[in-house]
Design a protein around this motif. Structure first.
Motif, PDB file in Angstrom:
ATOM      1  N   MET A  31      -9.582   3.203  -1.434  1.00  0.00           N
ATOM      2  CA  MET A  31      -9.773   2.954  -0.009  1.00  0.00           C
ATOM      3  C   MET A  31      -8.516   3.312   0.779  1.00  0.00           C
ATOM      4  SD  MET A  31     -10.238  -0.691   1.943  1.00  0.00           S
ATOM      5  CE  MET A  31      -8.496  -1.022   1.674  1.00  0.00           C
ATOM      6  N   ILE A  32      -7.354   2.863   0.259  1.00  0.00           N
ATOM      7  CA  ILE A  32      -6.097   3.151   0.948  1.00  0.00           C
ATOM      8  C   ILE A  32      -5.832   4.653   0.993  1.00  0.00           C
ATOM      9  CG2 ILE A  32      -3.589   2.910   0.771  1.00  0.00           C
ATOM     10  CD1 ILE A  32      -4.015   0.080  -0.193  1.00  0.00           C
ATOM     11  N   LEU A  33      -6.135   5.344  -0.107  1.00  0.00           N
ATOM     12  CA  LEU A  33      -5.945   6.791  -0.131  1.00  0.00           C
ATOM     13  C   LEU A  33      -6.827   7.472   0.909  1.00  0.00           C
ATOM     14  CD1 LEU A  33      -5.760   7.546  -3.968  1.00  0.00           C
ATOM     15  CD2 LEU A  33      -3.908   7.650  -2.314  1.00  0.00           C
ATOM     16  N   GLU A  34      -8.081   7.067   0.982  1.00  0.00           N
ATOM     17  CA  GLU A  34      -9.006   7.688   1.924  1.00  0.00           C
ATOM     18  C   GLU A  34      -8.588   7.435   3.369  1.00  0.00           C
ATOM     19  OE1 GLU A  34     -12.804   6.151   0.919  1.00  0.00           O
ATOM     20  OE2 GLU A  34     -13.021   7.373  -0.907  1.00  0.00           O
ATOM     21  N   LEU A  35      -8.119   6.211   3.626  1.00  0.00           N
ATOM     22  CA  LEU A  35      -7.735   5.867   4.986  1.00  0.00           C
ATOM     23  C   LEU A  35      -6.395   6.479   5.394  1.00  0.00           C
ATOM     24  CD1 LEU A  35      -8.749   2.089   5.117  1.00  0.00           C
ATOM     25  CD2 LEU A  35      -9.980   4.029   6.114  1.00  0.00           C
ATOM     26  N   SER A  36      -5.473   6.569   4.437  1.00  0.00           N
ATOM     27  CA  SER A  36      -4.108   6.981   4.775  1.00  0.00           C
ATOM     28  C   SER A  36      -3.873   8.479   4.711  1.00  0.00           C
ATOM     29  CB  SER A  36      -3.110   6.276   3.846  1.00  0.00           C
ATOM     30  OG  SER A  36      -3.314   6.673   2.498  1.00  0.00           O
ATOM     31  N   LYS A  37      -4.823   9.233   4.156  1.00  0.00           N
ATOM     32  CA  LYS A  37      -4.566  10.666   3.991  1.00  0.00           C
ATOM     33  C   LYS A  37      -4.454  11.389   5.335  1.00  0.00           C
ATOM     34  CE  LYS A  37      -9.490  11.707   3.212  1.00  0.00           C
ATOM     35  NZ  LYS A  37     -10.450  12.245   2.225  1.00  0.00           N
ATOM     36  N   ASN A  38      -5.020  10.799   6.373  1.00  0.00           N
ATOM     37  CA  ASN A  38      -4.926  11.409   7.701  1.00  0.00           C
ATOM     38  C   ASN A  38      -3.947  10.680   8.613  1.00  0.00           C
ATOM     39  OD1 ASN A  38      -6.940  13.377   7.129  1.00  0.00           O
ATOM     40  ND2 ASN A  38      -8.543  11.844   7.475  1.00  0.00           N
ATOM     41  N   TRP A  39      -3.264   9.666   8.072  1.00  0.00           N
ATOM     42  CA  TRP A  39      -2.289   8.940   8.873  1.00  0.00           C
ATOM     43  C   TRP A  39      -1.017   9.764   9.047  1.00  0.00           C
ATOM     44  CZ3 TRP A  39      -2.337   3.288   6.532  1.00  0.00           C
ATOM     45  CH2 TRP A  39      -3.582   2.710   6.810  1.00  0.00           C
ATOM     46  N   ALA A  40      -0.323   9.504  10.152  1.00  0.00           N
ATOM     47  CA  ALA A  40       0.967  10.150  10.363  1.00  0.00           C
ATOM     48  C   ALA A  40       2.101   9.340   9.761  1.00  0.00           C
ATOM     49  CB  ALA A  40       1.213  10.339  11.866  1.00  0.00           C
ATOM     50  N   VAL A  41       1.794   8.143   9.207  1.00  0.00           N
ATOM     51  CA  VAL A  41       2.834   7.277   8.647  1.00  0.00           C
ATOM     52  C   VAL A  41       3.241   7.797   7.268  1.00  0.00           C
ATOM     53  CG1 VAL A  41       3.400   4.937   7.897  1.00  0.00           C
ATOM     54  CG2 VAL A  41       1.891   5.300   9.869  1.00  0.00           C
ATOM     55  N   PRO A  42       4.515   8.084   7.042  1.00  0.00           N
ATOM     56  CA  PRO A  42       4.955   8.541   5.718  1.00  0.00           C
ATOM     57  C   PRO A  42       4.666   7.481   4.660  1.00  0.00           C
ATOM     58  CG  PRO A  42       6.673   8.890   7.367  1.00  0.00           C
ATOM     59  CD  PRO A  42       5.605   8.059   8.011  1.00  0.00           C
ATOM     60  N   THR A  43       4.425   7.932   3.447  1.00  0.00           N
ATOM     61  CA  THR A  43       4.070   7.011   2.360  1.00  0.00           C
ATOM     62  C   THR A  43       5.174   5.993   2.117  1.00  0.00           C
ATOM     63  OG1 THR A  43       2.820   8.797   1.331  1.00  0.00           O
ATOM     64  CG2 THR A  43       3.327   6.896  -0.042  1.00  0.00           C
ATOM     65  N   LEU A  44       6.433   6.412   2.174  1.00  0.00           N
ATOM     66  CA  LEU A  44       7.549   5.489   1.942  1.00  0.00           C
ATOM     67  C   LEU A  44       7.564   4.385   2.982  1.00  0.00           C
ATOM     68  CD1 LEU A  44      10.408   7.999   1.020  1.00  0.00           C
ATOM     69  CD2 LEU A  44       9.245   6.414  -0.526  1.00  0.00           C
ATOM     70  N   LEU A  45       7.337   4.743   4.227  1.00  0.00           N
ATOM     71  CA  LEU A  45       7.316   3.743   5.304  1.00  0.00           C
ATOM     72  C   LEU A  45       6.119   2.820   5.152  1.00  0.00           C
ATOM     73  CD1 LEU A  45       8.468   2.593   7.904  1.00  0.00           C
ATOM     74  CD2 LEU A  45       7.212   4.349   9.179  1.00  0.00           C
ATOM     75  N   LEU A  46       4.964   3.378   4.751  1.00  0.00           N
ATOM     76  CA  LEU A  46       3.771   2.562   4.535  1.00  0.00           C
ATOM     77  C   LEU A  46       4.018   1.522   3.443  1.00  0.00           C
ATOM     78  CD1 LEU A  46       0.741   1.983   5.005  1.00  0.00           C
ATOM     79  CD2 LEU A  46       0.249   3.752   3.291  1.00  0.00           C
ATOM     80  N   ALA A  47       4.624   1.943   2.339  1.00  0.00           N
ATOM     81  CA  ALA A  47       4.926   1.020   1.240  1.00  0.00           C
ATOM     82  C   ALA A  47       5.872  -0.082   1.708  1.00  0.00           C
ATOM     83  CB  ALA A  47       5.534   1.784   0.067  1.00  0.00           C
ATOM     84  N   TRP A  48       6.868   0.284   2.496  1.00  0.00           N
ATOM     85  CA  TRP A  48       7.831  -0.694   3.016  1.00  0.00           C
ATOM     86  C   TRP A  48       7.151  -1.702   3.931  1.00  0.00           C
ATOM     87  CZ3 TRP A  48       9.830  -1.751   7.975  1.00  0.00           C
ATOM     88  CH2 TRP A  48      11.011  -2.509   8.004  1.00  0.00           C
ATOM     89  N   LEU A  49       6.283  -1.226   4.811  1.00  0.00           N
ATOM     90  CA  LEU A  49       5.608  -2.108   5.754  1.00  0.00           C
ATOM     91  C   LEU A  49       4.690  -3.101   5.041  1.00  0.00           C
ATOM     92  CD1 LEU A  49       4.701   0.440   8.578  1.00  0.00           C
ATOM     93  CD2 LEU A  49       6.350  -1.434   8.730  1.00  0.00           C
ATOM     94  N   ILE A  50       3.996  -2.640   3.998  1.00  0.00           N
ATOM     95  CA  ILE A  50       3.124  -3.543   3.242  1.00  0.00           C
ATOM     96  C   ILE A  50       3.958  -4.635   2.576  1.00  0.00           C
ATOM     97  CG2 ILE A  50       1.605  -3.696   1.235  1.00  0.00           C
ATOM     98  CD1 ILE A  50       0.564  -0.902   1.954  1.00  0.00           C
ATOM     99  N   ALA A  51       5.086  -4.241   1.967  1.00  0.00           N
ATOM    100  CA  ALA A  51       5.959  -5.232   1.324  1.00  0.00           C
ATOM    101  C   ALA A  51       6.528  -6.207   2.344  1.00  0.00           C
ATOM    102  CB  ALA A  51       7.089  -4.526   0.571  1.00  0.00           C
ATOM    103  N   VAL A  52       6.899  -5.716   3.522  1.00  0.00           N
ATOM    104  CA  VAL A  52       7.424  -6.581   4.590  1.00  0.00           C
ATOM    105  C   VAL A  52       6.385  -7.622   4.996  1.00  0.00           C
ATOM    106  CG1 VAL A  52       8.034  -6.625   7.043  1.00  0.00           C
ATOM    107  CG2 VAL A  52       9.129  -4.985   5.529  1.00  0.00           C
ATOM    108  N   ALA A  53       5.142  -7.187   5.185  1.00  0.00           N
ATOM    109  CA  ALA A  53       4.093  -8.109   5.623  1.00  0.00           C
ATOM    110  C   ALA A  53       3.878  -9.226   4.608  1.00  0.00           C
ATOM    111  CB  ALA A  53       2.795  -7.338   5.858  1.00  0.00           C
ATOM    112  N   ILE A  54       3.858  -8.867   3.335  1.00  0.00           N
ATOM    113  CA  ILE A  54       3.623  -9.881   2.301  1.00  0.00           C
ATOM    114  C   ILE A  54       4.837 -10.783   2.152  1.00  0.00           C
ATOM    115  CG2 ILE A  54       3.067 -10.231  -0.142  1.00  0.00           C
ATOM    116  CD1 ILE A  54       1.635  -7.527  -0.063  1.00  0.00           C
TER     117      ILE A  54
END
Length: 465
Positions: free
Chosen positions: A350-373
């Motif tokens: 699901m994350i792959l399908e949703l994020s493949k068209n995002w402009a957010v870099p993968t590294l930043l996405l991983a950081w943001l998820i860790a920050v939220a948790i």
């Protein structure tokens, strides 16, 4: 690292345990994480139990059969403990030998004897970083706080000028550098190369700890100007040894596993031939298990025997080191179970399908998820484990370097803004005799600086390596 390859998409396409659509899966993830957060923060349930219940809740909300959810959870738990459990145990043994033998005291006293005046904050960073390599964060605090308070009082230093660098050194090691549990689990979940992750982690850690430690401590000392408390931290748990290990032998023992893993990473890059005799040797001696095992066995002589320990005393030290990590192993294992439940439910796809068209870099996405948790649960380890499970599919098909940087981005995010739901927050507050507001202005801001600076240096590395 902004685009997703076809190999990456295929890696997450395994048959899920539920036929739920993306909307239901998204709600299930939020519900599962919410259950974990509420159980930890409101009901004060142990993180192991919270992760277990949260994993089952995730499966239920996703419409997965309970039997399959349980199978996914137990499989992930077993695989995680098998992958990192022995390494955590070996790290605990090495840390206990270092503390009980007086080796940690020898490192501290030797460095402090040569540091004066303006060099003292830098000396505290160095001490905390070296001591923090094999020790868990809480153990490192117990060892270093008496030193911090004593140095501040005798040298008439600002408590924050001395304490913040020490805390920064410990925290950076805890979040970014294996063999700490969080980075180890992320390495295992993302199938990253441990040696490369360690090498890049050191590159990120050095400037990060300088900014968050000696440099930030200047401002922290202005914001919170308090004297060192009269009462020192609790005494060290064991009696003083007959003799202390030598400084050189102690440092050699602590750095031995790091050196072996870095040599393996270097040989992998330079030789790049699995059949080459040199690489075959380094693949063995530089593996995390052998590197840490070698350090433990060497430490029994360079630390234990050098301190006058008998064989019985060494055996007792090893035995005592294992009991306190039972909770950590259970939390790490349950986190692995939660990660596997996420993957088997199809959340990765699901994350792959949703994020493949995002402009957010993968590294930043991983950081943001860790920050939220991290903000929600207060646990760096829980944040690392959960974020690693969510973004693991993004690592499929990436290069060795990119995967290692993804691990470090998650580790940096897991340290963001420690506040009142974090046990470390209260530990620092009580030991330093600060109010909640003062702790927020010093410890919490320091953690945020580590997180943001760490991400910044990870992004810079992604542009040049």
């Amino acid at each position: 690292m902004t685009s997703l390859s076809a190999e990456t998409l295929a890696a997450a396409a395994a048959e899920p345990i539920t036929s739920a659509g993306n909307a239901q899966l998204g709600m299930a993830v939020l519900a599962g994480i919410a259950v974990i957060v509420l159980l930890i923060t409101r009901l004060k349930l142990h993180a192991f139990l919270a992760l277990t219940v949260g994993s089952l809740a995730l499966g239920v909300f996703a419409g997965a059969p309970l039997a399959k959810t349980i199978t996914s959870f137990t499989a992930g738990l077993g695989a995680t403990v098998a992958g990192v459990g022995v390494l955590i145990a070996l790290g605990a043994i090495l840390g206990k030998l270092l503390a009980d033998s007086g080796g940690a005291d020898e490192i501290v006293d030797t460095i402090l004897a040569r540091a004066k005046g303006r060099a003292m904050p830098w000396a505290m960073v160095l001490i905390a970083s070296v001591i923090g390599l094999p020790l868990f964060f809480e153990v490192g605090i117990v060892l270093l706080i008496p030193v911090v308070l004593l140095v501040a009082r005798r040298g008439n230093y600002s408590l924050m000028r001395i304490g913040v660098p020490a805390l920064a050194g410990l925290s950076v090691m805890h979040g970014l550098i294996p063999p700490h549990p969080g980075p180890l689990v992320a390495v295992d979940a993302l199938h990253a190369n441990l040696g490369v992750t360690l090498a890049l982690g050191v590159v990120v850690a050095i400037p990060t700890v300088i900014i968050a430690g000696p440099l930030f401590s200047r401002y922290a000392a202005r914001w919170v100007d308090i004297p060192a408390p009269e009462q020192l931290a609790p005494p060290r748990p064991t009696a003083a040894p007959e003799h202390r290990p030598r400084f050189g032998a102690t440092v050699f023992t602590v750095l031995l596993p790091v050196a072996l893993m870095l040599v393996k990473a270097l040989v992998d890059i330079v030789v790049d031939d699995p059949a080459h005799p040199v690489q075959r040797v380094t693949d063995v001696v530089g593996s995390p298990l052998i590197a840490l095992l070698a350090a433990v066995l060497v430490g029994m002589f360079t630390l234990g025997r050098a301190a006058g320990f008998t064989r019985e005393r060494i055996s007792a030290t090893v035995e005592k080191s294992l009991a306190p990590i039972a909770g950590i192993l259970l939390i790490v294992g349950a986190g692995g179970g939660f990660k596997q439940t996420l993957i088997d439910a199809g959340v990765g796809q699901m994350i792959l399908e949703l994020s493949k068209n995002w402009a957010v870099p993968t590294l930043l996405l991983a950081w943001l998820i860790a920050v939220a948790i991290r903000l929600a649960t207060g646990s760096a380890t829980v944040a690392t484990i959960s974020a690693a499970g969510l973004v693991a599919p993004l690592a499929a098909g990436t290069s060795t370097t990119e995967t290692a940087l993804l691990v470090l981005a998650i580790g940096a995010g897991s340290l963001f803004f420690s506040h009142v739901n974090d046990a470390g927050f209260w530990l620092v507050k009580e030991y330093f005799g600060m109010t909640v507001g003062q702790t927020l202005k010093t410890w919490s801001v320091m953690e945020t600086i580590i997180s943001v600076a760490g991400l910044g240096f990870v992004l810079l590395l992604s542009l040049v390596v």
